[in-house]
Enzyme design. Structure first.
Site, short mmCIF file in Angstrom:
data_model
loop_
_atom_site.label_atom_id
_atom_site.label_comp_id
_atom_site.label_asym_id
_atom_site.label_seq_id
_atom_site.Cartn_x
_atom_site.Cartn_y
_atom_site.Cartn_z
N TYR A 142 42.05 34.95 28.77
CA TYR A 142 40.95 34.13 28.24
C TYR A 142 40.62 34.50 26.80
O TYR A 142 39.96 33.75 26.09
CB TYR A 142 39.69 34.27 29.11
CG TYR A 142 39.82 33.68 30.49
CD1 TYR A 142 40.92 32.91 30.86
CD2 TYR A 142 38.83 33.88 31.44
CE1 TYR A 142 41.04 32.38 32.12
CE2 TYR A 142 38.93 33.34 32.72
CZ TYR A 142 40.05 32.60 33.05
OH TYR A 142 40.16 32.07 34.32
N LYS A 192 49.84 41.17 39.46
CA LYS A 192 51.07 40.39 39.71
C LYS A 192 52.22 41.19 39.12
O LYS A 192 52.99 40.70 38.28
CB LYS A 192 50.90 38.99 39.08
CG LYS A 192 52.00 38.00 39.40
CD LYS A 192 52.04 37.56 40.86
CE LYS A 192 53.25 36.64 41.10
NZ LYS A 192 53.54 36.47 42.54
N ASP A 225 48.83 36.69 44.84
CA ASP A 225 49.09 35.57 45.76
C ASP A 225 48.80 36.00 47.20
O ASP A 225 48.20 35.25 47.98
CB ASP A 225 50.53 35.03 45.61
CG ASP A 225 51.56 36.12 45.35
OD1 ASP A 225 51.16 37.28 45.11
OD2 ASP A 225 52.76 35.84 45.39
N ASP A 249 38.26 35.73 38.15
CA ASP A 249 37.56 34.45 38.05
C ASP A 249 37.88 33.60 39.29
O ASP A 249 36.98 33.08 39.97
CB ASP A 249 38.05 33.75 36.77
CG ASP A 249 37.26 32.49 36.45
OD1 ASP A 249 36.25 32.24 37.13
OD2 ASP A 249 37.68 31.74 35.54
N ASP A 253 35.48 33.22 43.18
CA ASP A 253 35.01 31.92 43.71
C ASP A 253 35.51 31.72 45.14
O ASP A 253 34.79 31.20 45.99
CB ASP A 253 35.51 30.77 42.83
CG ASP A 253 34.51 30.43 41.74
OD1 ASP A 253 33.67 31.30 41.43
OD2 ASP A 253 34.56 29.32 41.18
#
Ligand code: NAD
Length: 358
Positions: A142, A192, A225, A249, A253
């Site tokens: 970001y 990852k 994942d 992020d 959620d």
């Protein structure tokens, strides 16, 4: 204890939920002999209306001269079509930056008495769930280099760089380890690393840091994942989870959704000092603003986190958590968490009941 608390009410339901959190903080102050002083400052849409700017300098100064900051929420239909720099959300990014906050902590807690509100099967959540996601907030993709252009063959492209430094990873890991040392001494780190070089550095650094500085903490790695699957398959297996900005992020959620209601979840943003920014995870809910029907519990729990993490008032934190639990166990529900047979109450009444339970 004397504490100066800056309150950024913001827009929509922001002023309603902050007023109710203050009500509960005052009940705590009375019971435990503290003196909480509140100073209100404008941020977001209301600041745009008054000062033509979502984050006036005196709001920044007020926050920096306080011991900690409570935020409602910003935004609303009225300011939806303003240009980037004038948008209410710009105030949020600005205050996080001005306060040097680089971590976001979001406990996604499912209260046993609200198990029906979860979209997951009851056998997965019946014993309660509490996943505390520690998200790195000021690095990664970001904030990395952005590029957009056309290559020599005339093909249009865009790219965003995921970049982390060792000190950035170490400081977020420190926050996760501190939290875990007060809980079950276990941190799950999400990355990852099977594909990304930045994740391989992340993985090596979190292990080295914990081994050197928190040898009693166990660090486990989970690929992002797999983590996305595990949160819906068996959310109760997690406690403290640390991850990068983008993964945090998305996963926070997802974890929030597992708990059923957005009106119940709090978050804090912290940096190197004890001064933090505490807020509900939801937005300004303009559709229900001013009707006394919103749920104040997320903001009340954010205020509780402030007592624990900024002022080390752990007894007082537990008093608020227990008061919320009792209100729910006694069947009180705001509209967003209401089910048949429960006692429906408004925002003010819910805070009044919680205050009485303190
Ligand atoms: P929202 O979280 O405000 O609302 C989503 C839905 O949840 C709405 O139906 C709302 O009524 C409900 N809801 C939210 N909080 C509730 C509560 N405490 N009690 C009961 N119901 C609640 O998200 P949105 O509608 O996408 O955004 C509305 C505005 O908030 C936008 O301007 C957005 O930019 C802003 N926003 C601000 C923040 C923040 O200040 N941190 C975060 C997200 C969105």
């Amino acid at each position: 204890m004397n504490c100066k608390i800056a309150v950024l009410d913001g827009d929509g339901i922001g002023p309603e939920i902050c007023a109710e959190a203050i009500k509960v903080l005052n009940a705590v102050a009375k019971k435990y002999g503290h003196n909480f002083e509140f100073a209100h400052y404008d941020i977001g849409g209301c600041a745009i209306d008054k000062y033509d700017c979502p984050l006036p300098q005196h709001t920044i100064d007020g926050c920096l001269s306080s011991d900690s900051v409570l935020l409602g929420a910003v935004g609303g239909y009225k300011w939806d079509n303003l240009s980037g720099d004038k948008r209410p959300e710009k105030g949020l990014l600005g205050i996080r930056k001005a306060m040097g906050l680089y971590s976001n902590i979001r406990p996604a807690k499912l209260w046993e008495s609200l198990a029906d509100a979860s979209p997951l099967k009851s056998e997965l959540v019946k014993n309660g769930v509490e996943i505390i996601i520690v998200r790195e907030l000021t690095g990664g993709i970001y904030f990395g280099k952005r590029e957009r252009g056309t290559d020599k063959n005339g093909v249009e492209f865009a790219s965003d760089e995921e970049r982390y430094t060792v000190p950035e990873i170490e400081r977020i890991m420190k926050i996760a380890c501190e939290l875990a040392s007060k809980r079950n001494k276990r941190v799950v780190s999400v990355d990852k690393a099977n594909v990304l070089e930045s994740s391989r550095l992340w993985r090596r650094t979190v292990h080295e840091y914990a081994m050197k500085n928190y040898p009693d903490i166990t660090v486990e790695d989970v690929l992002v994942d797999n983590m996305a699957m595990q949160i819906v398959k068996n959310p109760a297996q997690f406690d403290v989870v640390v991850t990068s900005n983008i993964f945090g992020d998305i996963l926070s959620d997802e974890a929030a959704q597992v708990t059923g209601s957005i009106g119940m979840l709090a978050s804090s943003s912290l940096g190197d000092t004890k001064r933090g920014l505490y807020e509900p995870i939801h937005g300004s809910a303009p559709d229900i603003a001013g009707k006394d029907i919103c749920n104040p519990i997320a903001t009340i729990l954010a205020a509780a986190m402030m007592l624990r993490d900024s002022f080390a008032l752990t007894k007082e934190y537990s008093a608020i958590e227990n008061a919320v639990k009792k209100a729910l166990d006694d069947g009180y529900r705001t509209a967003d968490i209401y089910t048949d047979g429960m006692k429906k109450v408004g925002c003010k009444k819910m805070a009044e009941i919680i205050s009485e339970n303190i």
